[in-house]
Scaffold this active site. Sequence first.
Site, PDB file in Angstrom:
ATOM      1  N   ARG A 119      36.127  42.347  53.635  1.00 43.38           N
ATOM      2  CA  ARG A 119      37.183  41.369  53.395  1.00 43.38           C
ATOM      3  C   ARG A 119      37.217  40.409  54.579  1.00 43.38           C
ATOM      4  O   ARG A 119      36.782  40.753  55.683  1.00 43.38           O
ATOM      5  CB  ARG A 119      38.531  42.074  53.263  1.00 43.38           C
ATOM      6  CG  ARG A 119      38.610  43.045  52.107  1.00 43.38           C
ATOM      7  CD  ARG A 119      39.910  43.862  52.175  1.00 43.38           C
ATOM      8  NE  ARG A 119      40.006  44.772  51.047  1.00 43.38           N
ATOM      9  CZ  ARG A 119      39.598  46.035  51.075  1.00 43.38           C
ATOM     10  NH1 ARG A 119      39.053  46.539  52.164  1.00 43.38           N
ATOM     11  NH2 ARG A 119      39.722  46.791  49.999  1.00 43.38           N
TER      12      ARG A 119
ATOM     13  N   LYS B  75      42.380  47.867  55.484  1.00 43.23           N
ATOM     14  CA  LYS B  75      43.481  47.805  54.528  1.00 43.23           C
ATOM     15  C   LYS B  75      44.005  49.199  54.206  1.00 43.23           C
ATOM     16  O   LYS B  75      45.191  49.398  54.007  1.00 43.23           O
ATOM     17  CB  LYS B  75      43.003  47.099  53.254  1.00 43.23           C
ATOM     18  CG  LYS B  75      44.077  46.871  52.226  1.00 43.23           C
ATOM     19  CD  LYS B  75      43.534  46.101  51.041  1.00 43.23           C
ATOM     20  CE  LYS B  75      44.588  45.935  49.966  1.00 43.23           C
ATOM     21  NZ  LYS B  75      44.072  45.197  48.814  1.00 43.23           N
TER      22      LYS B  75
ATOM     23  N   HIS C 203      36.425  36.648  47.591  1.00 37.63           N
ATOM     24  CA  HIS C 203      36.383  37.917  46.859  1.00 37.63           C
ATOM     25  C   HIS C 203      35.212  37.978  45.876  1.00 37.63           C
ATOM     26  O   HIS C 203      34.778  39.068  45.496  1.00 37.63           O
ATOM     27  CB  HIS C 203      37.710  38.138  46.136  1.00 37.63           C
ATOM     28  CG  HIS C 203      38.296  39.486  46.382  1.00 37.63           C
ATOM     29  ND1 HIS C 203      38.752  39.898  47.623  1.00 37.63           N
ATOM     30  CD2 HIS C 203      38.478  40.537  45.559  1.00 37.63           C
ATOM     31  CE1 HIS C 203      39.182  41.134  47.531  1.00 37.63           C
ATOM     32  NE2 HIS C 203      39.033  41.552  46.296  1.00 37.63           N
TER      33      HIS C 203
ATOM     34  N   ARG D 294      32.505  40.188  47.194  1.00 37.43           N
ATOM     35  CA  ARG D 294      32.748  41.630  46.981  1.00 37.43           C
ATOM     36  C   ARG D 294      32.441  42.004  45.536  1.00 37.43           C
ATOM     37  O   ARG D 294      31.814  43.031  45.273  1.00 37.43           O
ATOM     38  CB  ARG D 294      34.198  41.991  47.304  1.00 37.43           C
ATOM     39  CG  ARG D 294      34.495  42.078  48.778  1.00 37.43           C
ATOM     40  CD  ARG D 294      35.959  42.298  49.072  1.00 37.43           C
ATOM     41  NE  ARG D 294      36.549  43.495  48.497  1.00 37.43           N
ATOM     42  CZ  ARG D 294      36.520  44.722  49.048  1.00 37.43           C
ATOM     43  NH1 ARG D 294      35.890  44.915  50.190  1.00 37.43           N
ATOM     44  NH2 ARG D 294      37.111  45.737  48.456  1.00 37.43           N
TER      45      ARG D 294
ATOM     46  N   HIS E 267      37.912  51.283  48.308  1.00 41.19           N
ATOM     47  CA  HIS E 267      39.132  51.297  47.500  1.00 41.19           C
ATOM     48  C   HIS E 267      39.806  52.653  47.658  1.00 41.19           C
ATOM     49  O   HIS E 267      39.139  53.682  47.614  1.00 41.19           O
ATOM     50  CB  HIS E 267      38.813  51.073  46.020  1.00 41.19           C
ATOM     51  CG  HIS E 267      38.426  49.672  45.705  1.00 41.19           C
ATOM     52  ND1 HIS E 267      37.658  49.337  44.624  1.00 41.19           N
ATOM     53  CD2 HIS E 267      38.717  48.488  46.323  1.00 41.19           C
ATOM     54  CE1 HIS E 267      37.482  48.021  44.580  1.00 41.19           C
ATOM     55  NE2 HIS E 267      38.114  47.491  45.599  1.00 41.19           N
TER      56      HIS E 267
ATOM     57  N   TYR F 188      34.808  47.249  37.152  1.00 37.89           N
ATOM     58  CA  TYR F 188      33.358  47.056  37.226  1.00 37.89           C
ATOM     59  C   TYR F 188      32.600  47.833  36.156  1.00 37.89           C
ATOM     60  O   TYR F 188      31.420  47.590  35.935  1.00 37.89           O
ATOM     61  CB  TYR F 188      32.845  47.403  38.627  1.00 37.89           C
ATOM     62  CG  TYR F 188      33.487  46.529  39.666  1.00 37.89           C
ATOM     63  CD1 TYR F 188      33.187  45.171  39.722  1.00 37.89           C
ATOM     64  CD2 TYR F 188      34.425  47.040  40.549  1.00 37.89           C
ATOM     65  CE1 TYR F 188      33.804  44.353  40.652  1.00 37.89           C
ATOM     66  CE2 TYR F 188      35.041  46.221  41.481  1.00 37.89           C
ATOM     67  CZ  TYR F 188      34.721  44.882  41.530  1.00 37.89           C
ATOM     68  OH  TYR F 188      35.335  44.062  42.440  1.00 37.89           O
TER      69      TYR F 188
END
Length: 194
Positions: free
Chosen positions: A45, A70, A139, A142, A165, A174
């Site tokens: 990110r 994050k 993004h 990613r 994640h 995905y």
Amino acid sequence: WTHASLPRALQSREVGRVLNSFTPALRAPKRGYAIVRLALDLGLRCIEINRLQLDDIDWQNGTLTLRRTKSRRQDVLPLPVPTGKALEAYLRHERPLTSNRSVFVRSLAPHDAPVSVDAIHRVIRDAFSRAGIPHGRAHALRHTLACRLVNSGGSIKEVADVLRHRSLNTSLIYAKTDRAGLVEVALPWPGSPA
């Protein structure tokens, strides 16, 4: 409805155009190229790129450590060769002399300050613009990494791990990009020949 749309990923020719957009005519092409490689190859990110410190790169073991992510944990990632070469080129040939330990520092005075998150977003957005890609958000890099993983046989769990994640549900979007897997489970359309 949260998974109703497809993730905006780049096609391989678009990736090539973005990477090739860092020409010597730019003010800091090596810095921009390294930033895009980190987002594209590792799924970093913009805030994670902004927080990278020189001590986070372990050249000997070929790893990159992310701190204060994050998910509030520390992650050690393998450093792909193209990404490592891009970082090395920037550090050796373009990074200003500074006592600041941030990997990416300002190319204009004051040099002792790291580049901002907004500047990283701008580097990526400008690369998309030069490449003629209208959906120029960071993004998308990613998403491109995740779609590449799924389409080369990777599992949703692997995508979640690579993108860091916290929840597997975040990576479920995905699953719709796995064309080979979807062909196997797709049912014939009603009224059409099977």
